[in-house]
Design a protein around this motif. Structure first.
Motif, mmCIF file in Angstrom:
data_model
loop_
_atom_site.group_PDB
_atom_site.id
_atom_site.type_symbol
_atom_site.label_atom_id
_atom_site.label_comp_id
_atom_site.label_asym_id
_atom_site.label_seq_id
_atom_site.Cartn_x
_atom_site.Cartn_y
_atom_site.Cartn_z
ATOM 1 N N UNK A 41 6.437 5.087 43.595
ATOM 2 C CA UNK A 41 7.312 3.946 43.327
ATOM 3 C C UNK A 41 8.737 4.440 43.046
ATOM 4 N N UNK A 42 9.288 5.135 44.060
ATOM 5 C CA UNK A 42 10.585 5.777 43.831
ATOM 6 C C UNK A 42 11.709 4.767 43.676
ATOM 7 N N UNK A 43 11.458 3.524 44.082
ATOM 8 C CA UNK A 43 12.522 2.526 43.991
ATOM 9 C C UNK A 43 12.574 1.882 42.618
ATOM 10 N N UNK A 44 11.545 2.127 41.799
ATOM 11 C CA UNK A 44 11.452 1.518 40.472
ATOM 12 C C UNK A 44 11.652 0.011 40.551
ATOM 13 N N UNK A 45 10.837 -0.620 41.350
ATOM 14 C CA UNK A 45 10.963 -2.068 41.472
ATOM 15 C C UNK A 45 10.332 -2.717 40.248
ATOM 16 N N UNK A 46 10.805 -3.912 39.957
ATOM 17 C CA UNK A 46 10.448 -4.585 38.715
ATOM 18 C C UNK A 46 8.936 -4.790 38.561
ATOM 19 N N UNK A 47 8.313 -5.407 39.576
ATOM 20 C CA UNK A 47 6.874 -5.670 39.471
ATOM 21 C C UNK A 47 6.285 -5.684 40.867
ATOM 22 N N UNK A 48 4.960 -5.614 40.969
ATOM 23 C CA UNK A 48 4.350 -5.681 42.308
ATOM 24 C C UNK A 48 4.798 -6.930 43.062
ATOM 25 N N UNK A 49 4.875 -8.038 42.351
ATOM 26 C CA UNK A 49 5.237 -9.288 43.031
ATOM 27 C C UNK A 49 6.679 -9.241 43.544
ATOM 28 N N UNK A 50 7.607 -8.769 42.728
ATOM 29 C CA UNK A 50 8.996 -8.703 43.206
ATOM 30 C C UNK A 50 9.114 -7.674 44.321
ATOM 31 N N UNK A 51 8.301 -6.622 44.269
ATOM 32 C CA UNK A 51 8.353 -5.600 45.317
ATOM 33 C C UNK A 51 7.989 -6.213 46.663
ATOM 34 N N UNK A 52 6.889 -6.965 46.669
ATOM 35 C CA UNK A 52 6.431 -7.555 47.933
ATOM 36 C C UNK A 52 7.421 -8.610 48.424
ATOM 37 N N UNK A 53 7.875 -9.444 47.504
ATOM 38 C CA UNK A 53 8.843 -10.478 47.888
ATOM 39 C C UNK A 53 10.129 -9.850 48.430
ATOM 40 N N UNK A 54 10.598 -8.826 47.741
ATOM 41 C CA UNK A 54 11.843 -8.175 48.176
ATOM 42 C C UNK A 54 11.689 -7.616 49.582
ATOM 43 N N UNK A 55 10.527 -7.022 49.830
ATOM 44 C CA UNK A 55 10.312 -6.425 51.147
ATOM 45 C C UNK A 55 10.299 -7.488 52.245
ATOM 46 N N UNK A 56 9.598 -8.603 52.037
ATOM 47 C CA UNK A 56 9.562 -9.627 53.102
ATOM 48 C C UNK A 56 10.915 -10.315 53.266
ATOM 49 N N UNK A 57 11.612 -10.499 52.137
ATOM 50 C CA UNK A 57 12.936 -11.136 52.242
ATOM 51 C C UNK A 57 13.875 -10.220 53.029
#
Ligand code: ATP
Ligand code: K
Ligand code: MG
Length: 685
Positions: free
Chosen positions: A609-625
């Motif tokens: 998790x080198x990007x240190x994204x906030x949470x699994x949910x924000x990670x997935x949302x950020x990626x699709x957006x």
């Protein structure tokens, strides 16, 4: 009147004017198009995006069953991903559609003045009722009712309706500038046109369906790339499905919505969404250069050509070879020579023939009409290289020196040695010598002057920089050819080329898979134009040449091929760059999503998790957006094309793989992180 009006600088302006890339009307139509293209019959043609399309339906159903903000957001973002891809394609089609509308207005119902069988009586019929072979009369002010070839006369023609260029051009019977296009207007004089188009299949009709992209087919390269993209898509489906099992072991229970999101991020959606837009935009850039490419395949081939063949007369030189001097030999007087030269040219409708009649009249005052019923004219042909007349038991021929010498010897005569000296001097000066003979006797030589078009040497130098070899081919003698070749700065030349020899040369050059481009305007160029991978016919040329080639240059500019090659290269480079970017890009999304999915079960994955994204949910949302937004961001690049400057292909490729490869890895990391921060600070999650 000269043909020099046809040599114009290339313009950014295209067919029937041009619109900016992001014209408001085009934008509105494209937004509408984004929705109409949701038709599954259209979607299924783009397999990568079809997976996203189906994925959206799956998450939609999943959201209804287990409603959550997350699942609805994913559904909406996926729907937008599909819409953005549709929008890209609709934008690319937009300008062509607008141009087609303008052209349609040109195709107003015109009347034709059809000549009846007696050759003098005219009847007026509707242009749409004209049949192939009909003869029509057009005078100053008349709109030419359909495509055809001038069989009689010379006229200045306003072709602006088709070329967007207001300067009139000269069209005349006999030569390589004999074809006229329906919808253009005669400005002066009177011509008789033989109709060559079948109803509903005129140049204008074809041009409309072309700019509109009505029958656009995928090119071989596009198909190959699509197959690769499908392969990449198919690989990821089992990967994602098997993750479900891993997830079960890990007791996290990866929701179906997450799996779909993961799949969409991993398949090459960026290039999948932009691929067809890139191809359409390439065709459109050709149209902006006033070139009509009959197929996308031709545009692609243009980007890969290694040899460029140009004919001399009319392409490298202005093409209105004019008789400038009569040189008599032996006991023949200049007057006798002029008289014979004129007689042999009375029915010769080529520019050369006409200029001989003019010179005889202007310099020697010969104008009597030696008409009689026992005149039998022998028309010029590129194979015999001579023309002439038989009358009162005598034969006069004029033509290429070698051809006439052979003919005189066959008649039992011999050739004075001074003929060789005279023809050599004329040829060394870059002019074309025509030898005139009557029966067994050589009467003298006509000098035909032709001028190399200015600026041509510089353009050939540019081509050399791109690694393209230029070869001049001509029916003319080797000395004239050599003189013009060095003046024009071509890499190589072929003289005394018959149509068969031109064709052979192309086949030789094509050996080993090399691509050859050819420009030409004459009927004798037609077989070669058809054989070439890129055959550019000049709009001013004969109908045969235009039918044979796979591109038509509306400006009839010989150096247009350079721009055609540039557009082709730009298309290939743009597609390559965005493919590289798209695939590199998916790598970063992998890093965003995989840790997010399993972090609960395997905390060790934290190091991924080198990007240190906030949470699994924000990670997935950020990626699709990010996955959706990047499509919109790249649309201008897909439409305008990656910047291009003349350089060797290998250098360009190396530079682009670096820029778009590295960029494709870095940009998503930054983009996804930013979106994650926005989602977090807005406290959406
Ligand atoms: N009207 C004519 N009558 C007799 N001979 C001609 C006439 N026009 C051209 N020729 C001769 O025939 C030769 C071949 O003509 P052709 O049209 O095949 O080639 P070209 O016009 O010289 O070159 P290019 O292939 O570049 O157009 C010319 O070089 C000239 O010597
Ligand atoms: K993707
Ligand atoms: Mg010619």
């Amino acid at each position: 009147m000269t043909a020099r009006t046809e040599m114009k600088p290339s313009r950014a302006k295209g067919v029937a004017g041009s619109k900016s890339l992001f014209d408001r009307q085009i934008l509105q139509a494209a937004i509408r198009g984004s929705f109409t293209k949701l038709d599954p019959r259209i979607q299924v043609k783009n397999p990568v995006m079809f997976v996203v399309y189906l994925g959206t339906m799956v998450t939609f159903v999943a959201s209804i069953i287990h409603s959550s903000l997350f699942s609805w957001l994913v559904t909406v973002v996926l729907a937008f991903t599909v819409l953005f891809a549709n929008f890209a394609e609709a934008m690319a089609e937009g300008r062509g559609k607008a141009q087609a509308d303008t052209l349609r207005k040109t195709r107003t119902e015109t009347e034709a003045r059809k000549l009846l069988a007696d050759g003098t009586t005219e009847t007026r019929i509707r242009a749409s009722d004209l049949q192939t072979g009909d003869l029509v009369v057009c005078e100053a002010g008349d709109v030419i009712p359909s495509d055809g070839e001038i069989v009689e006369g010379v006229a200045s023609v306003d072709e602006s309706a088709i070329t967007g260029e207001s300067a009139p051009v000269i069209r005349e019977a006999g030569g390589d500038r004999s074809s006229v296009t329906g919808g253009t207007m005669v400005l002066s004089d009177r011509i008789v046109v033989k109709i060559t188009a079948t109803p509903g299949n005129s140049f204008l009709d074809r041009m409309i369906s072309l700019v509109e992209g009505a029958d656009r087919k995928k090119t071989p390269n596009e198909i190959a790339l699509s197959i690769l993209l499908v392969a990449l898509t198919v690989i990821f489906v089992p990967v994602v499905v098997s993750l479900e099992y891993f997830a079960h072991f890990a007791h996290t229970g990866v929701a179906i919505v997450t799996l779909v999101a993961l799949l969409v991020c991993l398949i090459p959606t960026t290039i999948g969404a932009l691929l067809s837009a890139i191809g359409i935009a390439g065709m459109d850039r050709m149209v902006q250069k006033n070139v009509l490419a009959m197929s996308g395949r031709a545009v692609e081939a243009a980007g890969d050509v290694s040899t460029l063949l140009l004919d001399k007369t009319g392409t490298i030189t202005f093409g209105n070879r004019m008789a400038s001097r009569f040189v008599s030999v032996g006991g023949t007087t200049a007057d006798e020579l002029a008289r014979a030269a004129r007689l042999s040219s009375l029915a010769d409708e080529t520019p050369e023939g006409r200029s001989i009649v003019v010179l005889a009249k202007n310099e020697y005052g010969i104008r009597d009409t030696d008409s009689g019923t026992d005149f039998e004219f022998v028309p010029f042909s590129a194979t015999t290289r001579m023309s002439g007349v038989n009358f009162k038991g005598s034969q006069i021929r004029k033509g290429a020196a070698e051809a006439i010498k052979r003919w005189v010897i066959e008649q039992g005569g011999d050739v004075p040695t001074e003929v060789d000296e005279i023809t050599r001097d004329i040829a060394n000066a870059g002019s074309t010598p025509l030898v005139v003979a009557q029966d067994q006797r050589v009467l003298g030589v006509i000098e035909l002057k032709d001028v190399v078009k200015p600026g041509i040497k510089e353009r050939f130098a540019e081509l050399r920089k791109m690694g393209i070899r230029t070869v001049m081919i001509t029916g003319d003698n080797p000395l004239t050819a050599a003189a013009i070749a060095s003046e024009a700065g071509v890499d190589d030349y072929l003289a005394e080329a018959t149509p068969e020899r031109k064709l052979e040369l192309i086949k030789e050059e094509q050996e080993g898979g090399k691509l050859v481009a050819m420009t030409g305007d004459g009927t004798n160029d037609a077989p070669a134009l058809a054989q070439a991978d890129v055959g550019v016919a000049m709009n001013s040329g004969t109908v045969a040449a235009k039918e044979a080639g796979n591109m038509v240059d509306l400006d009839s500019s010989p150096t247009k091929l350079i721009e055609i090659v540039e557009v082709g290269k730009q298309l290939l480079i743009t597609r390559g760059a965005l493919t590289t970017f798209s695939i590199a890009n998916d790598l970063a999304k992998y890093f965003a999503i995989i840790p997010a999915l399993f972090i609960a079960a395997y905390p060790q994955l934290k190091i991924l998790n080198i990007m240190h994204l906030h949470s699994p949910i924000t990670a997935i949302l950020s990626a699709v957006i990010f996955n959706a937004i990047i499509i919109i961001i790249l649309i201008p690049l897909a439409l305008k094309g990656v910047k291009f400057r003349p350089a060797a292909a290998s250098e360009i490729i190396r530079r682009n793989v670096f820029i778009y490869g590295v960029g494709g890895v870095i940009i998503p990391f930054i983009g996804i992180k930013i979106i994650d921060i926005i989602l977090t600070v807005t406290r959406l999650y």
